[in-house]
Scaffold this motif. Structure first.
Motif, short mmCIF file in Angstrom:
data_model
loop_
_atom_site.label_atom_id
_atom_site.label_comp_id
_atom_site.label_asym_id
_atom_site.label_seq_id
_atom_site.Cartn_x
_atom_site.Cartn_y
_atom_site.Cartn_z
N UNK A 1 0.86 -1.19 0.00
CA UNK A 1 0.00 0.00 0.00
C UNK A 1 0.89 1.24 0.00
N UNK A 2 0.61 2.19 -0.88
CA UNK A 2 1.36 3.43 -0.96
C UNK A 2 0.41 4.61 -0.81
N UNK A 3 0.68 5.48 0.13
CA UNK A 3 -0.12 6.69 0.30
C UNK A 3 0.38 7.74 -0.69
N UNK A 4 -0.49 8.11 -1.66
CA UNK A 4 -0.11 9.05 -2.70
C UNK A 4 -0.24 10.50 -2.24
N UNK A 5 -1.28 10.77 -1.52
CA UNK A 5 -1.56 12.11 -1.00
C UNK A 5 -2.34 11.92 0.29
N UNK A 6 -2.82 13.01 0.84
CA UNK A 6 -3.48 12.93 2.14
C UNK A 6 -4.66 11.96 2.13
N UNK A 7 -5.44 11.93 1.06
CA UNK A 7 -6.67 11.14 1.03
C UNK A 7 -6.67 9.99 0.04
N UNK A 8 -5.55 9.75 -0.67
CA UNK A 8 -5.50 8.73 -1.70
C UNK A 8 -4.50 7.63 -1.35
N UNK A 9 -4.91 6.38 -1.60
CA UNK A 9 -4.01 5.24 -1.42
C UNK A 9 -4.03 4.37 -2.67
N UNK A 10 -2.85 3.95 -3.11
CA UNK A 10 -2.69 3.02 -4.23
C UNK A 10 -2.18 1.71 -3.65
N UNK A 11 -2.76 0.59 -4.09
CA UNK A 11 -2.30 -0.69 -3.57
C UNK A 11 -2.29 -1.73 -4.68
N UNK A 12 -1.55 -2.80 -4.49
CA UNK A 12 -1.48 -3.87 -5.47
C UNK A 12 -0.55 -4.96 -5.01
#
Length: 227
Positions: free
Chosen positions: A151-162
């Motif tokens: 899981x990577x936090x892109x910005x304050x409210x967005x998360x990208x995962x895979x």
């Protein structure tokens, strides 16, 4: 934990599965429970003796997970299920319906300020049927699966995962009436991948989308809230 334990007992007979999206990050509020509504659609080839049927499965249900320790989370989910097939005479032109249910175990392996690594073990079950004056068709299967993801936090409210996954399907088709038979089918062990994006829409609310390949190809949309 008592809330989750009671619900796990309710679903113990139908059997287990996987949960929606990545774990919700914990804060200082004391919240340990996350609840999701999920809408999913997947496709998979089911291998019978001498033939392969392409199946499309749709789910509408919920996911419930609660922390059992600092790095371990237990979960379960369940709900409605629908199934259609091609290249199968006994299911031609019909949609079978029933339920799906499951349990999962999530563990945080590494955790940083903006990124984390986790693993998950799932075991799921689905049963659907269709009845008319001529025959009754019942199809059920189980699908164990393992996942390793980040899981990577892109910005304050967005998360990208895979990440990656590995699993298989074992099932049975039972027909009675004008035709009577019992056939086993499977989806041999498959590796695959998944990727998703979710948005923190309020203090304790999330909305996300996930795509996956491998054992099942498709995706889902989920709405999640922490309690």
């Amino acid at each position: 934990m008592r809330r989750l334990a009671a619900l796990l007992l309710i679903f113990a007979l139908p059997a287990p599965a996987e949960a929606a999206g990545p774990l919700v990050p914990m804060d200082n509020s004391g919240s340990t429970l996350d609840f999701s509504l999920r809408f999913a659609r997947t496709k998979m080839p089911l291998e019978y003796a001498g033939r392969t049927n392409d199946a499309t499965s749709r789910w509408f249900g919920f996911s419930l997970r609660e922390k059992a320790g600092k790095r371990v989370t237990l979960g379960m989910y369940g709900g409605y299920a629908w199934l259609t097939q091609t290249n199968n005479p006994v299911t031609a032109g019909i949609e079978l319906n029933g339920f799906h249910a499951g349990f999962s175990l999530h563990g945080v392996l590494l955790e940083g300020r903006r990124a984390s690594l986790y693993g998950a073990l799932d075991y799921g079950y689905q049963k659907v049927d269709h009845k008319n004056d001529a025959r009754t068709v019942v199809i059920d299967w189980s699908h164990p699966q393992a996942q390793l993801g980040g899981i990577l936090t892109l910005a304050r409210n967005w998360r990208l995962y895979g990440g990656g996954s590995y699993g298989k399907i074992d099932g049975e088709e039972r027909v009675s009436g004008s035709v009577n038979h019992t056939l086993a089918f499977e989806r041999g062990a498959q590796s695959g991948g998944f990727a998703g994006l979710d948005l923190n829409v309020e203090t304790d609310g999330y909305i996300g989308v996930e795509l996956r390949s491998g054992l099942m190809r498709g995706g889902e949309i989920y709405f999640k809230r922490r309690f």
